[in-house]
Design a protein around this motif. Structure first.
Motif, PDB file in Angstrom:
ATOM      1  N   ALA A 176       0.852  -1.207   0.000  1.00  0.00           N
ATOM      2  CA  ALA A 176       0.000   0.000   0.000  1.00  0.00           C
ATOM      3  C   ALA A 176       0.882   1.249   0.000  1.00  0.00           C
ATOM      4  CB  ALA A 176      -0.931  -0.005   1.211  1.00  0.00           C
ATOM      5  N   TYR A 177       1.940   1.210   0.801  1.00  0.00           N
ATOM      6  CA  TYR A 177       2.844   2.372   0.830  1.00  0.00           C
ATOM      7  C   TYR A 177       3.500   2.564  -0.537  1.00  0.00           C
ATOM      8  CZ  TYR A 177       6.943   5.173   1.372  1.00  0.00           C
ATOM      9  OH  TYR A 177       7.895   6.126   1.154  1.00  0.00           O
ATOM     10  N   LEU A 178       4.023   1.480  -1.122  1.00  0.00           N
ATOM     11  CA  LEU A 178       4.710   1.614  -2.420  1.00  0.00           C
ATOM     12  C   LEU A 178       3.742   2.141  -3.486  1.00  0.00           C
ATOM     13  CD1 LEU A 178       6.961  -1.607  -2.506  1.00  0.00           C
ATOM     14  CD2 LEU A 178       7.672   0.748  -2.017  1.00  0.00           C
ATOM     15  N   ARG A 179       2.504   1.638  -3.457  1.00  0.00           N
ATOM     16  CA  ARG A 179       1.522   2.099  -4.447  1.00  0.00           C
ATOM     17  C   ARG A 179       1.279   3.594  -4.301  1.00  0.00           C
ATOM     18  NH1 ARG A 179       0.585  -0.241  -9.165  1.00  0.00           N
ATOM     19  NH2 ARG A 179      -1.503  -1.079  -9.427  1.00  0.00           N
ATOM     20  N   SER A 180       1.343   4.097  -3.063  1.00  0.00           N
ATOM     21  CA  SER A 180       1.014   5.506  -2.836  1.00  0.00           C
ATOM     22  C   SER A 180       2.123   6.459  -3.293  1.00  0.00           C
ATOM     23  CB  SER A 180       0.695   5.741  -1.361  1.00  0.00           C
ATOM     24  OG  SER A 180       1.890   5.705  -0.577  1.00  0.00           O
ATOM     25  N   VAL A 181       3.364   5.953  -3.402  1.00  0.00           N
ATOM     26  CA  VAL A 181       4.452   6.879  -3.774  1.00  0.00           C
ATOM     27  C   VAL A 181       5.113   6.551  -5.108  1.00  0.00           C
ATOM     28  CG1 VAL A 181       5.107   7.707  -1.479  1.00  0.00           C
ATOM     29  CG2 VAL A 181       6.080   5.565  -2.336  1.00  0.00           C
ATOM     30  N   TYR A 182       4.774   5.384  -5.689  1.00  0.00           N
ATOM     31  CA  TYR A 182       5.458   4.945  -6.903  1.00  0.00           C
ATOM     32  C   TYR A 182       4.436   4.743  -8.003  1.00  0.00           C
ATOM     33  CZ  TYR A 182       8.561   2.274  -9.958  1.00  0.00           C
ATOM     34  OH  TYR A 182       9.310   1.848 -11.020  1.00  0.00           O
ATOM     35  N   THR A 183       4.728   5.285  -9.199  1.00  0.00           N
ATOM     36  CA  THR A 183       3.716   5.272 -10.253  1.00  0.00           C
ATOM     37  C   THR A 183       3.899   4.154 -11.282  1.00  0.00           C
ATOM     38  OG1 THR A 183       5.110   6.954 -11.273  1.00  0.00           O
ATOM     39  CG2 THR A 183       3.103   7.709 -10.164  1.00  0.00           C
ATOM     40  N   GLY A 184       5.045   3.479 -11.296  1.00  0.00           N
ATOM     41  CA  GLY A 184       5.276   2.457 -12.323  1.00  0.00           C
ATOM     42  C   GLY A 184       4.743   1.092 -11.918  1.00  0.00           C
ATOM     43  N   THR A 185       5.143   0.079 -12.689  1.00  0.00           N
ATOM     44  CA  THR A 185       4.712  -1.300 -12.418  1.00  0.00           C
ATOM     45  C   THR A 185       5.217  -1.757 -11.046  1.00  0.00           C
ATOM     46  OG1 THR A 185       4.678  -1.881 -14.757  1.00  0.00           O
ATOM     47  CG2 THR A 185       4.946  -3.700 -13.190  1.00  0.00           C
ATOM     48  N   LEU A 186       4.292  -2.268 -10.234  1.00  0.00           N
ATOM     49  CA  LEU A 186       4.622  -2.688  -8.868  1.00  0.00           C
ATOM     50  C   LEU A 186       4.377  -4.186  -8.708  1.00  0.00           C
ATOM     51  CD1 LEU A 186       5.382  -1.868  -5.960  1.00  0.00           C
ATOM     52  CD2 LEU A 186       2.930  -1.529  -5.536  1.00  0.00           C
ATOM     53  N   VAL A 187       5.362  -4.865  -8.127  1.00  0.00           N
ATOM     54  CA  VAL A 187       5.237  -6.289  -7.821  1.00  0.00           C
ATOM     55  C   VAL A 187       4.923  -6.444  -6.334  1.00  0.00           C
ATOM     56  CG1 VAL A 187       6.407  -8.523  -7.803  1.00  0.00           C
ATOM     57  CG2 VAL A 187       6.908  -6.861  -9.610  1.00  0.00           C
ATOM     58  N   GLY A 188       3.840  -7.133  -6.028  1.00  0.00           N
ATOM     59  CA  GLY A 188       3.491  -7.429  -4.639  1.00  0.00           C
ATOM     60  C   GLY A 188       4.022  -8.798  -4.259  1.00  0.00           C
ATOM     61  N   VAL A 189       4.315  -8.982  -2.982  1.00  0.00           N
ATOM     62  CA  VAL A 189       4.884 -10.242  -2.499  1.00  0.00           C
ATOM     63  C   VAL A 189       4.633 -10.345  -1.000  1.00  0.00           C
ATOM     64  CG1 VAL A 189       7.163  -9.321  -1.876  1.00  0.00           C
ATOM     65  CG2 VAL A 189       6.976 -11.699  -2.615  1.00  0.00           C
ATOM     66  N   GLY A 190       4.705 -11.575  -0.486  1.00  0.00           N
ATOM     67  CA  GLY A 190       4.704 -11.750   0.958  1.00  0.00           C
ATOM     68  C   GLY A 190       3.503 -12.491   1.486  1.00  0.00           C
ATOM     69  N   SER A 191       3.618 -13.836   1.512  1.00  0.00           N
ATOM     70  CA  SER A 191       2.585 -14.715   2.069  1.00  0.00           C
ATOM     71  C   SER A 191       1.260 -14.648   1.307  1.00  0.00           C
ATOM     72  CB  SER A 191       2.360 -14.416   3.565  1.00  0.00           C
ATOM     73  OG  SER A 191       3.570 -14.606   4.282  1.00  0.00           O
ATOM     74  N   TYR A 192       1.315 -14.355   0.033  1.00  0.00           N
ATOM     75  CA  TYR A 192       0.105 -14.414  -0.797  1.00  0.00           C
ATOM     76  C   TYR A 192      -0.118 -15.826  -1.312  1.00  0.00           C
ATOM     77  CZ  TYR A 192      -0.337  -9.369  -0.892  1.00  0.00           C
ATOM     78  OH  TYR A 192      -0.520  -8.069  -0.523  1.00  0.00           O
ATOM     79  N   THR A 193      -1.388 -16.157  -1.521  1.00  0.00           N
ATOM     80  CA  THR A 193      -1.742 -17.324  -2.320  1.00  0.00           C
ATOM     81  C   THR A 193      -2.114 -16.797  -3.708  1.00  0.00           C
ATOM     82  OG1 THR A 193      -4.094 -17.144  -1.819  1.00  0.00           O
ATOM     83  CG2 THR A 193      -2.730 -18.457  -0.289  1.00  0.00           C
ATOM     84  N   ALA A 194      -2.266 -17.699  -4.662  1.00  0.00           N
ATOM     85  CA  ALA A 194      -2.696 -17.254  -5.995  1.00  0.00           C
ATOM     86  C   ALA A 194      -4.032 -16.518  -5.882  1.00  0.00           C
ATOM     87  CB  ALA A 194      -2.810 -18.451  -6.929  1.00  0.00           C
ATOM     88  N   GLU A 195      -4.900 -16.992  -4.987  1.00  0.00           N
ATOM     89  CA  GLU A 195      -6.222 -16.376  -4.849  1.00  0.00           C
ATOM     90  C   GLU A 195      -6.125 -14.977  -4.240  1.00  0.00           C
ATOM     91  OE1 GLU A 195      -5.472 -19.519  -3.971  1.00  0.00           O
ATOM     92  OE2 GLU A 195      -6.630 -20.554  -5.537  1.00  0.00           O
ATOM     93  N   THR A 196      -5.416 -14.853  -3.120  1.00  0.00           N
ATOM     94  CA  THR A 196      -5.342 -13.524  -2.487  1.00  0.00           C
ATOM     95  C   THR A 196      -4.523 -12.565  -3.355  1.00  0.00           C
ATOM     96  OG1 THR A 196      -3.394 -14.138  -1.146  1.00  0.00           O
ATOM     97  CG2 THR A 196      -5.570 -14.446  -0.130  1.00  0.00           C
ATOM     98  N   GLY A 197      -3.516 -13.079  -4.056  1.00  0.00           N
ATOM     99  CA  GLY A 197      -2.705 -12.224  -4.933  1.00  0.00           C
ATOM    100  C   GLY A 197      -3.507 -11.759  -6.135  1.00  0.00           C
ATOM    101  N   SER A 198      -4.300 -12.666  -6.685  1.00  0.00           N
ATOM    102  CA  SER A 198      -5.128 -12.306  -7.834  1.00  0.00           C
ATOM    103  C   SER A 198      -6.160 -11.242  -7.437  1.00  0.00           C
ATOM    104  CB  SER A 198      -5.824 -13.567  -8.358  1.00  0.00           C
ATOM    105  OG  SER A 198      -6.653 -13.248  -9.431  1.00  0.00           O
ATOM    106  N   ALA A 199      -6.736 -11.412  -6.247  1.00  0.00           N
ATOM    107  CA  ALA A 199      -7.716 -10.424  -5.773  1.00  0.00           C
ATOM    108  C   ALA A 199      -7.050  -9.061  -5.591  1.00  0.00           C
ATOM    109  CB  ALA A 199      -8.340 -10.894  -4.453  1.00  0.00           C
TER     110      ALA A 199
END
Ligand code: FNR
Ligand code: 8K6
Length: 347
Positions: free
Chosen positions: A280-303
């Motif tokens: 959430a912090y990175l999305r708020s300050v960075y405008t380019g393509t963002l990769v999320g990570v950290g204990s996601y499943t395919a379902e929670t990551g897709s959501a």
């Protein structure tokens, strides 16, 4: 529901990923004693080529960057040749792979490189011993001189050029998880009083010099960066760190990198000085393509992608347990659960 993961994603004019699942960088400590990746390592990555993009295990840019046993390098001809076997195998299976460029800074240990200084932003030691090697106590680093810093920047750029020579599709600069670049970005470690310390601009200077030097050698379209604005690994957070990343990340965004990647083990962790989670912090300050990570499943990551919280999903531990992670998710097959005991073997 994982459909949002299975559409192509255009990073830029050079690179389009066939899906939005990245294999996160995962240190395995299985290179040979010359830090050359083996055929087993090539086979391990080739089995995972269905990922939209593989990010290699962290790979040291020079000898004094080593902090763990048998981590691969990208600074000798034999290491470059070894990686070429890996990238060929991944490409043959239709995949893409970036090299993660690493210097551990004060988390390095001279045991691995025959003695000498350990470099960091400042002479602040990390407490404790090298994991699984209790006799190796971390030593107090030398604060890098301006000359040291200049040479480090050159060596990052050379390692990036070596990565391209070895057939990688690009590089991710490891600016996360408490290693060298991150050691300039947090007040806990950076106590410098020169142009690399104290102010957000100064504390960001080394990271931006590395980014710019790598771009100059291989192009922004092939360059990515990983950062950990929330200090969580070998480092303590400080509310003043926020201003550093508030300055750094818009500067990085101006450079049109392939992507920015958060470094965190669990993205549900909230950092009060960042006002929430890493993504959430990175999305708020960075405008380019963002990769999320950290204990996601395919379902929670897709959501999260559908909710526009980030653009691409990196998967770490489940990829260790499931070489065919992408196919299993696509087909709705059950995944094998990750356990730490799996780290002893490359399946
Ligand atoms: C990691 N992680 C990691 N991160 C990084 O930037 N470079 C690396 O070399 C490694 N190595 C590594 C090894 C092992 C065994 C683990 C478990 C983790 C962190 C990794 O990329 C990822 O951020 C976390 O694992 C969180 O994602 P998952 O596992 O919850 O999907
Ligand atoms: C022989 C040592 C292997 C070292 C691997 C280094 C990469 C880090 C992976 C460690 C996994 C657990 C780290 C937990 C961090 C928790 C932070 C809250």
């Amino acid at each position: 529901m994982t459909a949002s993961l299975f559409t192509p994603y255009k990073l830029n004019d050079t690179l389009t990923l066939s899906n939005k699942i990245l294999m996160a960088p995962l240190t395995r400590c299985m290179a040979d004693d010359d830090l050359v990746p083996t055929q087993q390592i090539a086979d391990y990555y080739a089995r995972r080529a269905e990922a939209g993009l593989i990010i290699s295990e962290a790979t040291i840019i020079r000898a004094d960057g080593q902090g763990y046993p048998n981590t691969p390098g990208l600074f000798t001809p034999a290491q470059i040749d070894g990686w070429r076997v890996v990238t060929d195998a991944v490409h043959k299976n239709g995949g893409k792979i970036f090299a993660q460029l690493w210097h551990t800074g004060r988390v390095a240990h001279p045991h691995f490189f025959g003695g000498g200084d350990v470099l960091s932003s400042s002479a602040q030691a990390v407490e404790g011993t090298v994991p699984r090697m209790r006799e190796l106590v971390y030593q107090t680093p030398k604060a890098a001189t301006i000359e040291d810093i200049k040479q480090l920047v050159i060596d990052y750029a050379q390692a990036a050029a070596n990565a391209i020579d070895a057939g990688f599709d690009g590089v991710e600069i490891h600016g996360a998880n408490g290693y060298l670049i991150d050691q300039f970005l947090h007040h806990d470690n950076n106590r410098r009083e020169d142009e690399y310390g104290q102010t957000p601009e100064n504390m960001s200077r080394f990271a931006l010099e590395v980014v710019d030097a790598v771009i100059a050698r291989i192009g922004a379209d092939r360059t990515a960066l990983r950062v950990s604005p929330g200090a969580y690994f070998n480092m303590a957070g400080d509310s003043r760190d926020r201003a550093v990343f508030d300055y750094l990340l818009p500067e990085v965004a101006k450079r049109n990198l392939a992507f920015l990647h958060g470094g965190i083990f669990d993205d549900s962790m909230e950092f009060d000085y960042l006002g929430g989670s890493i993504s959430a912090y990175l999305r708020s300050v960075y405008t380019g393509t963002l990769v999320g990570v950290g204990s996601y499943t395919a379902e929670t990551g897709s959501a999260a992608i559908s909710d526009n919280k980030f653009d691409l999903l990196a998967i770490g531990r489940p990829f260790i347990a499931n070489p065919d992670y992408v196919a299993k998710v696509r087909d709705g097959d059950e995944l094998v659960a990750y356990t730490d005991t799996m780290l002893t073997e490359l399946i």
